[in-house]
Design a protein around this motif. Structure first.
Motif, mmCIF file in Angstrom:
data_model
loop_
_atom_site.group_PDB
_atom_site.id
_atom_site.type_symbol
_atom_site.label_atom_id
_atom_site.label_comp_id
_atom_site.label_asym_id
_atom_site.label_seq_id
_atom_site.Cartn_x
_atom_site.Cartn_y
_atom_site.Cartn_z
ATOM 1 N N LEU A 78 0.690 -1.107 -0.050
ATOM 2 C CA LEU A 78 -0.146 -0.184 -0.064
ATOM 3 C C LEU A 78 0.806 1.230 0.008
ATOM 4 O O LEU A 78 0.644 2.345 -0.661
ATOM 5 C CB LEU A 78 -0.859 0.155 1.284
ATOM 6 C CG LEU A 78 -1.971 1.126 1.276
ATOM 7 C CD1 LEU A 78 -3.048 1.051 0.043
ATOM 8 C CD2 LEU A 78 -2.516 1.122 2.674
ATOM 9 N N SER A 79 1.930 1.281 0.668
ATOM 10 C CA SER A 79 2.780 2.382 0.800
ATOM 11 C C SER A 79 3.538 2.860 -0.397
ATOM 12 O O SER A 79 3.643 3.825 -0.989
ATOM 13 C CB SER A 79 3.949 2.170 1.918
ATOM 14 O OG SER A 79 3.224 2.107 3.305
ATOM 15 N N LEU A 80 3.945 1.722 -1.248
ATOM 16 C CA LEU A 80 4.554 1.709 -2.446
ATOM 17 C C LEU A 80 3.569 2.260 -3.729
ATOM 18 O O LEU A 80 3.930 3.237 -4.308
ATOM 19 C CB LEU A 80 5.310 0.441 -2.989
ATOM 20 C CG LEU A 80 6.449 -0.038 -2.040
ATOM 21 C CD1 LEU A 80 6.990 -1.403 -2.500
ATOM 22 C CD2 LEU A 80 7.655 0.928 -2.247
ATOM 23 N N THR A 81 2.313 1.729 -3.293
ATOM 24 C CA THR A 81 1.502 2.145 -4.435
ATOM 25 C C THR A 81 1.087 3.589 -4.235
ATOM 26 O O THR A 81 0.786 4.439 -5.133
ATOM 27 C CB THR A 81 0.160 1.499 -4.123
ATOM 28 O OG1 THR A 81 0.348 -0.150 -4.476
ATOM 29 C CG2 THR A 81 -1.013 1.878 -5.023
ATOM 30 N N ASP A 82 1.001 4.113 -2.847
ATOM 31 C CA ASP A 82 0.668 5.469 -2.646
ATOM 32 C C ASP A 82 1.936 6.344 -3.086
ATOM 33 O O ASP A 82 1.498 7.588 -3.471
ATOM 34 C CB ASP A 82 0.532 5.807 -0.883
ATOM 35 C CG ASP A 82 -0.790 5.257 -0.546
ATOM 36 O OD1 ASP A 82 -1.761 4.973 -1.419
ATOM 37 O OD2 ASP A 82 -1.054 5.237 0.671
ATOM 38 N N ILE A 83 3.288 6.062 -2.931
ATOM 39 C CA ILE A 83 4.147 6.796 -3.499
ATOM 40 C C ILE A 83 3.924 6.880 -4.965
ATOM 41 O O ILE A 83 4.001 8.086 -5.594
ATOM 42 C CB ILE A 83 5.582 6.071 -3.098
ATOM 43 C CG1 ILE A 83 5.741 6.061 -1.913
ATOM 44 C CG2 ILE A 83 6.539 6.805 -3.817
ATOM 45 C CD1 ILE A 83 7.184 5.314 -1.312
ATOM 46 N N CYS A 84 3.689 5.720 -5.741
ATOM 47 C CA CYS A 84 3.703 5.971 -7.043
ATOM 48 C C CYS A 84 2.225 6.761 -7.644
ATOM 49 O O CYS A 84 2.313 7.528 -8.539
ATOM 50 C CB CYS A 84 3.455 4.476 -7.715
ATOM 51 S SG CYS A 84 4.797 3.651 -7.457
ATOM 52 N N PHE A 85 1.224 6.647 -6.974
ATOM 53 C CA PHE A 85 -0.071 7.257 -7.187
ATOM 54 C C PHE A 85 0.080 8.938 -7.094
ATOM 55 O O PHE A 85 -0.320 9.427 -7.987
ATOM 56 C CB PHE A 85 -1.119 6.828 -5.950
ATOM 57 C CG PHE A 85 -2.834 7.272 -6.041
ATOM 58 C CD1 PHE A 85 -3.209 7.516 -7.340
ATOM 59 C CD2 PHE A 85 -3.283 7.697 -4.931
ATOM 60 C CE1 PHE A 85 -4.268 7.994 -7.485
ATOM 61 C CE2 PHE A 85 -4.387 8.199 -5.088
ATOM 62 C CZ PHE A 85 -5.027 8.429 -6.438
ATOM 63 N N THR A 86 0.812 9.249 -6.047
ATOM 64 C CA THR A 86 1.061 10.818 -5.835
ATOM 65 C C THR A 86 2.010 11.172 -6.804
ATOM 66 O O THR A 86 1.841 12.234 -7.441
ATOM 67 C CB THR A 86 1.418 10.786 -4.311
ATOM 68 O OG1 THR A 86 0.497 10.360 -3.240
ATOM 69 C CG2 THR A 86 1.268 12.460 -4.144
ATOM 70 N N SER A 87 2.997 10.358 -6.985
ATOM 71 C CA SER A 87 4.091 10.899 -8.148
ATOM 72 C C SER A 87 3.440 11.041 -9.540
ATOM 73 O O SER A 87 3.727 11.992 -10.275
ATOM 74 C CB SER A 87 5.348 9.615 -8.156
ATOM 75 O OG SER A 87 5.764 9.595 -7.002
ATOM 76 N N THR A 88 2.503 10.143 -9.944
ATOM 77 C CA THR A 88 1.867 10.288 -11.214
ATOM 78 C C THR A 88 1.164 11.557 -11.494
ATOM 79 O O THR A 88 1.190 12.017 -12.449
ATOM 80 C CB THR A 88 0.659 9.144 -11.066
ATOM 81 O OG1 THR A 88 1.186 7.870 -11.176
ATOM 82 C CG2 THR A 88 0.191 9.193 -12.755
#
Length: 324
Positions: A78-88
């Motif tokens: 979930l944390s890795l997904t959130d990093i990618c989600f916001t970076s996008t």
């Protein structure tokens, strides 16, 4: 009509009545030049907090053997997904503010839209998987490790990723068949599917049907799974005779329940605000809550309410300080 001062490039296709576009214009949250430095500083701060917070969660879990459990395995994803989600979304916005250019290429817009849907969908499905994990932990504690074995954990995460990718690719490929008018201004700080479809000159009936069908399926089914899991959890907790046992059971689920409430609450808030108001700019401002604020808050929610996580973070920070 095209507004003066905006450079848009068009190339005529063979049909003569359609245009193959090369750029979209992202209007952002505000066109006020004086507000741009403030927006840049605010979003840069939130982005760095989000990335560093989630990265610390991942490093703390990876470095502490006591946290190599199913719950923290899902939290890492979930944390890795959130990093990618916001970076996008945020990185392009920061670049546009810094360069004072609101343009995004056609290919870049569709790519951003695709990755946004991948990570938003993955966030949604991971929260559902984590609800099932909490259900097993509370309702079947003696068989928890047997049920939530490493193989099952991987089998729960992998299909979530595959479903999210297929969903995003389906919408993106359907968007490729569209032709666009001369007004290519997107009243948002990133390329969102709904706004891109509004700019199309060609028929979007199939696209809209697909959006409603897939959104209903990937929205209703995961949310129903979360509700069913927590219904069973509450039912089991109420049967516990001691107050201490009830508190311990609820504390296991507390952080996840807060994150679920934030994710779905802000998501529904964006949907309701866009339906209630005709201002796309107001809807874009509200969408900051689930695209930036919620991923930024997740590390605080999961760490501050968790003694094991706080201990792992202190060990990690001490180890980093000692190495310097």
């Amino acid at each position: 009509k095209q507004k003066p001062g905006l450079l848009l490039f068009f190339f005529l296709t063979e049909s003569g009545n359609q245009t193959a576009i090369s750029k979209f214009i992202l209007l952002g949250l505000s066109e006020d030049i004086n507000l741009q430095p403030l927006l840049f500083g605010l979003f840069l701060y939130m982005y760095l907090v989000c990335v560093l917070g989630n990265l610390l969660i991942v490093l703390a879990i990876s470095s502490d053997p006591h946290l190599h459990t199913p719950m923290y395995f899902f939290l890492t994803n979930l944390s890795l997904t959130d990093i990618c989600f916001t970076s996008t979304t945020v990185l392009k916005m920061l670049v546009n503010i810094q360069t004072r250019s609101n343009a995004i290429t056609y290919e870049g817009c569709l790519t951003q839209m695709c990755f946004f849907m991948i990570f938003a969908g993955l966030d949604n499905l991971l929260l559902t998987v984590m609800a099932y994990d909490r259900f097993v932990a509370v309702c079947h504690p003696l068989h928890y490790l047997a049920i939530m074995n490493p193989k099952l954990c991987r089998l729960l995460v992998l299909p979530s990723f595959v479903i999210s990718v297929l969903d995003a690719l389906l919408h993106t490929l359907m968007a490729l068949r569209l032709s666009f008018c001369t007004d290519l201004e997107i009243p948002h700080f990133f390329c969102e599917l709904a706004h891109v479809l509004k700019l199309a000159c060609s028929d979007i009936l199939i696209n809209n049907i697909l959006v409603y069908l897939v959104t209903s399926l990937l929205g209703v089914v995961p949310l129903s799974g979360i509700i069913i899991s927590y219904t069973q959890i509450v039912s089991s907790v109420l049967k516990i005779p001691s107050a201490g046992g009830k508190y311990k059971a609820f504390s296991i689920c507390g952080s996840h329940l807060i994150v679920v409430s934030l994710f779905y609450g802000t998501g529904f808030g964006v949907y309701l605000s866009s339906a209630a108001t005709h201002s796309s700019r107001k809807s874009a401002i509200v969408s900051v809550m689930y695209t930036v604020v919620t991923p930024m808050m997740n590390p605080f929610i999961y760490s501050l309410r968790n003694k094991d996580m706080m201990g792992a973070l202190r060990k990690l920070i001490s180890r980093i300080s000692a190495s310097h």
